[in-house]
Design a protein around this motif. Structure first.
Motif, PDB file in Angstrom:
ATOM      1  N   LEU A 180      42.603  37.609  39.398  1.00 24.72           N
ATOM      2  CA  LEU A 180      41.345  37.409  40.114  1.00 24.72           C
ATOM      3  C   LEU A 180      41.243  38.347  41.298  1.00 24.72           C
ATOM      4  O   LEU A 180      42.197  38.501  42.066  1.00 24.72           O
ATOM      5  N   ILE A 181      40.091  38.968  41.442  1.00 25.84           N
ATOM      6  CA  ILE A 181      39.767  39.794  42.615  1.00 25.84           C
ATOM      7  C   ILE A 181      38.796  38.995  43.465  1.00 25.84           C
ATOM      8  O   ILE A 181      37.700  38.655  43.027  1.00 25.84           O
ATOM      9  N   SER A 182      39.200  38.661  44.694  1.00 23.56           N
ATOM     10  CA  SER A 182      38.360  37.864  45.582  1.00 23.56           C
ATOM     11  C   SER A 182      37.814  38.748  46.685  1.00 23.56           C
ATOM     12  O   SER A 182      38.572  39.387  47.427  1.00 23.56           O
ATOM     13  N   LEU A 183      36.494  38.791  46.810  1.00 25.22           N
ATOM     14  CA  LEU A 183      35.829  39.628  47.801  1.00 25.22           C
ATOM     15  C   LEU A 183      35.071  38.768  48.796  1.00 25.22           C
ATOM     16  O   LEU A 183      34.726  37.624  48.516  1.00 25.22           O
ATOM     17  N   GLY A 184      34.790  39.340  49.967  1.00 28.54           N
ATOM     18  CA  GLY A 184      33.972  38.621  50.945  1.00 28.54           C
ATOM     19  C   GLY A 184      34.776  37.752  51.876  1.00 28.54           C
ATOM     20  O   GLY A 184      35.932  38.029  52.194  1.00 28.54           O
ATOM     21  N   VAL A 232      42.550  37.958  31.120  1.00 31.85           N
ATOM     22  CA  VAL A 232      41.232  37.687  31.689  1.00 31.85           C
ATOM     23  C   VAL A 232      41.225  38.140  33.145  1.00 31.85           C
ATOM     24  O   VAL A 232      42.164  37.839  33.897  1.00 31.85           O
ATOM     25  N   ILE A 233      40.182  38.871  33.549  1.00 32.83           N
ATOM     26  CA  ILE A 233      40.023  39.286  34.947  1.00 32.83           C
ATOM     27  C   ILE A 233      38.747  38.653  35.488  1.00 32.83           C
ATOM     28  O   ILE A 233      37.679  38.784  34.885  1.00 32.83           O
ATOM     29  N   VAL A 234      38.871  37.966  36.613  1.00 32.51           N
ATOM     30  CA  VAL A 234      37.722  37.357  37.286  1.00 32.51           C
ATOM     31  C   VAL A 234      37.434  38.153  38.556  1.00 32.51           C
ATOM     32  O   VAL A 234      38.351  38.411  39.345  1.00 32.51           O
ATOM     33  N   VAL A 235      36.187  38.549  38.753  1.00 25.50           N
ATOM     34  CA  VAL A 235      35.777  39.201  39.999  1.00 25.50           C
ATOM     35  C   VAL A 235      34.840  38.246  40.725  1.00 25.50           C
ATOM     36  O   VAL A 235      33.717  37.994  40.267  1.00 25.50           O
ATOM     37  N   ILE A 268      35.101  38.249  33.761  1.00 26.78           N
ATOM     38  CA  ILE A 268      34.137  37.256  34.251  1.00 26.78           C
ATOM     39  C   ILE A 268      33.668  37.701  35.631  1.00 26.78           C
ATOM     40  O   ILE A 268      34.497  37.959  36.517  1.00 26.78           O
ATOM     41  N   ILE A 269      32.361  37.787  35.822  1.00 24.31           N
ATOM     42  CA  ILE A 269      31.800  38.122  37.131  1.00 24.31           C
ATOM     43  C   ILE A 269      31.181  36.853  37.698  1.00 24.31           C
ATOM     44  O   ILE A 269      30.373  36.200  37.039  1.00 24.31           O
ATOM     45  N   THR A 270      31.549  36.519  38.913  1.00 20.12           N
ATOM     46  CA  THR A 270      31.053  35.282  39.511  1.00 20.12           C
ATOM     47  C   THR A 270      30.792  35.497  41.000  1.00 20.12           C
ATOM     48  O   THR A 270      30.916  36.600  41.516  1.00 20.12           O
ATOM     49  N   ILE A 299      28.859  34.044  35.928  1.00 22.09           N
ATOM     50  CA  ILE A 299      28.805  32.629  36.315  1.00 22.09           C
ATOM     51  C   ILE A 299      28.330  32.544  37.761  1.00 22.09           C
ATOM     52  O   ILE A 299      29.034  32.949  38.690  1.00 22.09           O
ATOM     53  N   ALA A 300      27.128  32.016  37.951  1.00 18.88           N
ATOM     54  CA  ALA A 300      26.559  31.881  39.289  1.00 18.88           C
ATOM     55  C   ALA A 300      27.155  30.669  40.005  1.00 18.88           C
ATOM     56  O   ALA A 300      27.711  29.760  39.375  1.00 18.88           O
ATOM     57  N   ILE A 301      27.008  30.649  41.309  1.00 21.30           N
ATOM     58  CA  ILE A 301      27.523  29.529  42.107  1.00 21.30           C
ATOM     59  C   ILE A 301      26.894  28.213  41.662  1.00 21.30           C
ATOM     60  O   ILE A 301      27.564  27.180  41.616  1.00 21.30           O
ATOM     61  N   ARG A 302      25.629  28.247  41.296  1.00 15.18           N
ATOM     62  CA  ARG A 302      24.940  27.026  40.867  1.00 15.18           C
ATOM     63  C   ARG A 302      25.556  26.428  39.598  1.00 15.18           C
ATOM     64  O   ARG A 302      25.300  25.263  39.271  1.00 15.18           O
TER      65      ARG A 302
END
Length: 428
Positions: free
Chosen positions: A6-10, A41-44, A72-74, A96-99
């Motif tokens: 997982l790549i966590s930004l912000g 699997v890579i999650v951004v 997966i882009i979220t 995948i949106a926050i909602r």
């Protein structure tokens, strides 16, 4: 066993979402790896706050895609621009949106990934990415302040408090895992409890103080006009409540604050900071300011610099105004040229450097208690009440003849002063 990376930004708030995502994958039997090459699997988890963060998110998305894994882009960028992203980046396997976080697993199933149920992200499955002795504690989500420059309400929606007992339960679990320090946060931490019965930030802090294993409790993101005398007095009274006031003000000049839809004017801010310094020994003041907001003049910037000098902020971050679609300020007249914004930012940061050095000199010969958080060359890095764990503040370096490990409690005396950093000798 399949692996996920997982790549966590912000911001730190986004990091908590990332930890919940990792917790879900771990619950489903995946191994967590930091090596993108070996992941299945890579999650951004993206940020979409301002233009620079959006660009960074896009860069990392394409980096993730270059490994030819399931991607997966979220996160916030997806929440704001899902349709556009799906059209422009069809190579990604899922957006995948926050909602949709309450139904995260359903998206995994559509990708053909193994998942145990149809539930979404859960705080009780969270996998900490911070050191074992420190953790963020999120107490709500969203923001209802609706500042004219800010897209957060568009992304996260209005403010919603987490239930009191859910927060206390999570804090107790963190303490059981050896966490000594919790950083309480949300977009507007001081608004906690506004939508609950008989709860506010003070009652929550009193509940956290009953968890004796928590040695340090620090607050982030305090909105100026929501800082009550009761909160200030509680921080002054309780040693385990770090006397650290992170109060983003955005600007000092009243007409700009009004155009930003910020509550409180210049005189109110001066009075607030004076009150805090009078009531709280060793109070540390941190803020964030913005330059280049529509209609700002050179005189306004000069007055902002004078304000920074007068208040004497221990730590200050500054950034240039970013014109964000969907916000009220997007359509304001008198937008300012980027080159001028950059020049004003430089002026503010030069002021902040002078003030930082002046304030740091006040700590000479002070005895501080803190936690060893790492080592650089022959010196240890220490966190005390003076500096937060998000790499915005300066560092405290400590010389010691003893061998230490991360998480050790230490006491030191400050013996050298720098513009941003402090250096001390351990007291044994």
């Amino acid at each position: 066993m399949k692996k996920v990376s997982l790549i966590s930004l912000g911001c730190a708030k986004n990091l908590v979402d990332s930890e919940n995502i990792l917790g879900l994958f771990k619950y489903d039997g995946y191994e967590i790896t930091s090596n993108l090459q070996e992941a299945d699997v890579i999650v951004v988890n993206t940020c979409g706050f301002i233009e620079s963060s959006k660009k960074e998110s896009i860069d990392y998305i394409f980096e993730a895609l270059s490994y030819h894994k399931q991607v997966i882009i979220t996160g916030c960028l997806v929440q704001r621009y899902q349709k556009e992203l799906e059209k422009e980046i069809p190579e990604a396997d899922s957006f995948i949106a926050i909602r949709d976080y309450d139904h995260f697993n359903q998206f995994l199933k559509k990708m053909g990934l193994d998942t145990k149920d149809d539930k979404g992200l859960r705080d009780d499955l969270r996998v900490l990415s911070t050191p074992f002795y420190s953790a963020y504690l999120r107490i709500g989500d969203g923001c209802s302040n609706c500042c004219t420059y800010c897209a957060i309400p568009l992304i996260r929606g209005p403010y919603v408090s987490r239930p009191y007992m859910d927060i206390i339960k999570e804090a107790k679990e963190l303490a059981k895992k050896g966490v000594k320090e919790v950083i309480v946060l949300e977009q507007d931490t001081t608004k906690y409890g506004i939508d609950l019965e008989n709860q506010n930030i003070v009652t929550l802090l009193k509940g956290l103080l009953e968890i004796k294993e928590l040695e340090y409790i620090r607050l982030f993101y305090l909105y100026p006009d929501e800082i009550s005398d009761e909160l200030i007095d509680l921080i002054a009274k309780e040693k385990r409540l770090t006397p650290y006031f992170d109060i983003p003000i955005q600007h000092s000049e009243s007409h700009i604050l009004k155009d930003m839809n910020r509550r409180g004017d210049k005189e109110f801010l001066l009075s607030l900071f004076q009150k805090i310094k009078q009531r709280v020994p060793h109070a540390v003041l941190r803020t964030t300011v913005m330059v280049g907001f529509p209609g700002e003049s050179e005189e306004d910037v000069d007055k902002l610099c004078q304000f920074i000098e007068e208040v004497g902020f221990d730590h200050l971050g500054a950034f240039t105004y970013s014109k964000e679609e969907g916000t009220k300020a997007y359509n304001f007249v008198n937008q300012i040229d980027e080159k001028i914004k950059t020049e004003r930012l430089k002026k503010v940061m030069e002021t902040a450097q002078r003030v930082s050095y002046r304030k740091n000199k006040e700590h000479f010969d002070e005895v501080m208690e803190g936690i060893v958080v790492g080592k650089r060359n022959d010196d240890y890095l220490v966190r005390t009440y003076w500096n937060a764990p998000d790499d915005v503040d300066g560092h405290i370096y400590m010389h010691s003849e003893k061998e230490h490990h991360e998480g050790d409690n230490v006491k030191l005396k400050i013996k050298e002063i720098f513009v941003y950093d402090l250096f001390g000798e351990e007291l044994i």
